[in-house]
Scaffold this motif. Structure first.
Motif, short mmCIF file in Angstrom:
data_model
loop_
_atom_site.label_atom_id
_atom_site.label_comp_id
_atom_site.label_asym_id
_atom_site.label_seq_id
_atom_site.Cartn_x
_atom_site.Cartn_y
_atom_site.Cartn_z
N GLY A 179 -5.52 4.13 4.42
CA GLY A 179 -5.47 2.88 3.68
C GLY A 179 -4.31 2.01 4.14
O GLY A 179 -4.42 0.78 4.25
N GLN A 180 -3.16 2.63 4.40
CA GLN A 180 -2.01 1.86 4.90
C GLN A 180 -2.30 1.27 6.29
O GLN A 180 -1.94 0.12 6.58
CB GLN A 180 -0.77 2.76 4.96
N SER A 218 0.79 -1.24 0.00
CA SER A 218 0.00 0.00 0.00
C SER A 218 0.82 1.28 0.00
O SER A 218 0.27 2.34 0.32
CB SER A 218 -0.93 0.00 1.22
N GLY A 260 -8.95 4.34 -0.62
CA GLY A 260 -7.96 4.47 -1.70
C GLY A 260 -8.24 3.47 -2.79
O GLY A 260 -9.35 3.34 -3.28
N ASN A 261 -7.24 2.68 -3.11
CA ASN A 261 -7.37 1.71 -4.19
C ASN A 261 -7.72 0.31 -3.69
O ASN A 261 -7.68 -0.65 -4.46
CB ASN A 261 -6.04 1.65 -4.98
N HIS A 262 -8.09 0.19 -2.43
CA HIS A 262 -8.37 -1.13 -1.86
C HIS A 262 -9.79 -1.22 -1.29
O HIS A 262 -10.36 -0.22 -0.82
CB HIS A 262 -7.37 -1.47 -0.76
N GLU A 297 -0.69 4.79 -0.97
CA GLU A 297 -2.08 4.90 -0.52
C GLU A 297 -2.15 5.94 0.61
O GLU A 297 -1.14 6.25 1.26
CB GLU A 297 -2.57 3.55 0.00
N ALA A 309 -7.27 -5.11 -4.53
CA ALA A 309 -7.39 -3.90 -5.34
C ALA A 309 -8.79 -3.81 -5.93
O ALA A 309 -9.49 -4.82 -6.10
CB ALA A 309 -6.34 -3.90 -6.45
N ARG A 310 -9.20 -2.61 -6.24
CA ARG A 310 -10.55 -2.40 -6.80
C ARG A 310 -10.73 -3.15 -8.13
O ARG A 310 -11.85 -3.48 -8.50
CB ARG A 310 -10.81 -0.91 -7.01
#
Length: 225
Positions: free
Chosen positions: A127-128, A120, A219-221, A123, A203-204
């Protein structure tokens, strides 16, 4: 004259008087037999009292019984007071919590920081932190290995792990220093994760299994339990 001398003299006189009476029967009638009996009894009493005085044993005085001082009253034992447990430091924001962490580390912190870094970096901090919390939740769940490092290196779970080894990272990189600080925030429970119950994330761009329950998207998750 001592008591013994007086008793002896009186005894001689008494026996002389008795001899006189016995040797002169005619005079015996002139002597008051009651007086002679009284004299004899008196002399006998004197001798008895003298003998008793000579052989009387004075009993020893009773020994004094020492009086011991009273034992001091026992004070109630002092009950130990449990030391207050250290409470996590409070921060106004996640950024402040991350900035407050020192640079020291142990095995758990390094393993967790490696996962945060490879999974991550880039991110947002939230998110991290959510990624770090997933690994900690797995170690506590009973469904995965029971330590942070064994969760990170478990076969088939994270693509950055090769043959059970986390790749080395340049510790001078700013992204790694941030990942290490986030890992320590998670381990110290210094800030609440936005995905507290999550056990999985991806991931998305990856389709999730319908059997998992979505917890958060950061974020991206996307995070699941």
């Amino acid at each position: 004259m001592t008591i013994l001398q007086r008793a002896a003299t009186f005894a001689v006189m008494t026996f002389s008087l008795a001899g006189l009476v016995m040797s002169t029967p005619g005079k015996a009638t002139e002597i008051d037999r009651g007086a002679m009996g009284t004299a004899i009894m008196g002399s006998t009493a004197l001798i008895d009292s003298t003998t008793q005085a000579l052989f009387r044993v004075t009993p020893p005085a009773p020994a004094a019984i020492p009086v011991l001082p009273a034992a001091p009253a026992q004070a109630d034992p002092v009950q130990p007071v449990d030391a207050p447990k250290p409470q996590p430091a409070t921060f106004d924001s996640l950024d402040a919590a991350v900035a407050a962490q020192d640079t020291s580390s142990d095995d758990d912190a390094r393993c967790l920081a490696g996962a945060v870094y490879f999974e991550s970096k880039g991110e947002p901090l939230s998110g991290q932190l959510a990624v770090a919390q997933v690994i900690i939740n797995r170690a506590k769940s009973g469904r995965f290995p029971t330590s942070v490092c064994s969760v990170v290196t478990q076969r088939g779970q994270f693509s950055f792990v090769h043959a059970g080894i986390i790749p080395s990272i340049d510790s001078s990189r700013a992204a790694y220093r941030t990942a290490l600080a986030v890992a320590k925030v998670a381990l110290r429970a210094a800030w609440d994760s936005p995905a507290p119950d999550a056990l999985f994330f991806h991931a998305r761009s990856v389709s999730a299994s319908a059997r998992m329950t979505k917890v958060a998207a950061i974020g991206n998750h996307i995070f699941y339990r």
